[in-house]
Design an enzyme around this catalytic site. Sequence first.
Site, PDB file in Angstrom:
ATOM      1  N   ASP A  51       0.821  -1.206   0.000  1.00  0.00           N
ATOM      2  CA  ASP A  51       0.000   0.000   0.000  1.00  0.00           C
ATOM      3  C   ASP A  51       0.862   1.266   0.000  1.00  0.00           C
ATOM      4  OD1 ASP A  51      -2.161  -1.721   0.238  1.00  0.00           O
ATOM      5  OD2 ASP A  51      -2.232  -1.543   2.423  1.00  0.00           O
ATOM      6  N   TYR A 111       5.555 -10.234   6.800  1.00  0.00           N
ATOM      7  CA  TYR A 111       5.528  -8.791   7.004  1.00  0.00           C
ATOM      8  C   TYR A 111       5.923  -8.485   8.441  1.00  0.00           C
ATOM      9  CZ  TYR A 111       2.787  -7.975   2.701  1.00  0.00           C
ATOM     10  OH  TYR A 111       2.361  -7.887   1.405  1.00  0.00           O
TER      11      TYR A 111
END
Length: 252
Positions: A51, A111
């Site tokens: 993002d 992540y």
Amino acid sequence: MRLKLTIAYDGRPYYGWATQPNSQTIEDKLNEALTTIAKQDVKVQGSGRTDTGVHADGQIAHFDCPVGLEMNPHNWVPALNTKLPKTIRVIDCVEVPADFHARFSATSKTYSYFLATTPVLHPMLNGRAWHLPRLLDPATLEQALQHYIGTHDFRAFAALRGNETAKTNYTRTITEATLTPVDGGYLISFTGDGFLYKMVRLLTGAAVQAAQGRLRLDDHLSLLDQPAKLPNGKSPFCAPGGGLTLTLVKYD
């Protein structure tokens, strides 16, 4: 000749990985660099989107080397880096089989998310951490993270892109969700077979809400595995993009 790139980037100047109109993205910069070197249109295929403002230490992409440019894969690293902004760097380049695909061949992704808990956020961490000077309970945070382990329907932790259908699959498997104390705060690590749009940020946001006493643990747990006809229950908070980094993509 198909080549696999390992890429690191500071996501702060970019509107995420994927190409979009009138926006500066990492994918655009890589395509421009490849096209400049090859003197023809060349495009990368990424392992997945990150993002706006999200960083990467180990993003993976592949491209098919144009005929006549079959140089040693390692030579592509300096060639590309001379054409890329300093906020994007190709770390490695290797040849892979013709059926390799950066996205569809991936078996897991990891992540990390940095929570900064110091009273004052160091300026070098601006856009690299979620600043949480208000006290949070790490034991509750760990409990909330453990709720995510296993195979679940994560529709409550998926933002909508607008292209969802009745057949959209929200089931994912998370194999790791850990909390590690680090200098200046905590590092959350998630490993799974795949992640939905903004899923890691929504998982992080809900767990932090629980750790701050704003969300009961039983209410947090109830967000998982919601029936398809109960779309109203959503994760209550999406963590900022700046604290998130794609650290590793694994392949067989």
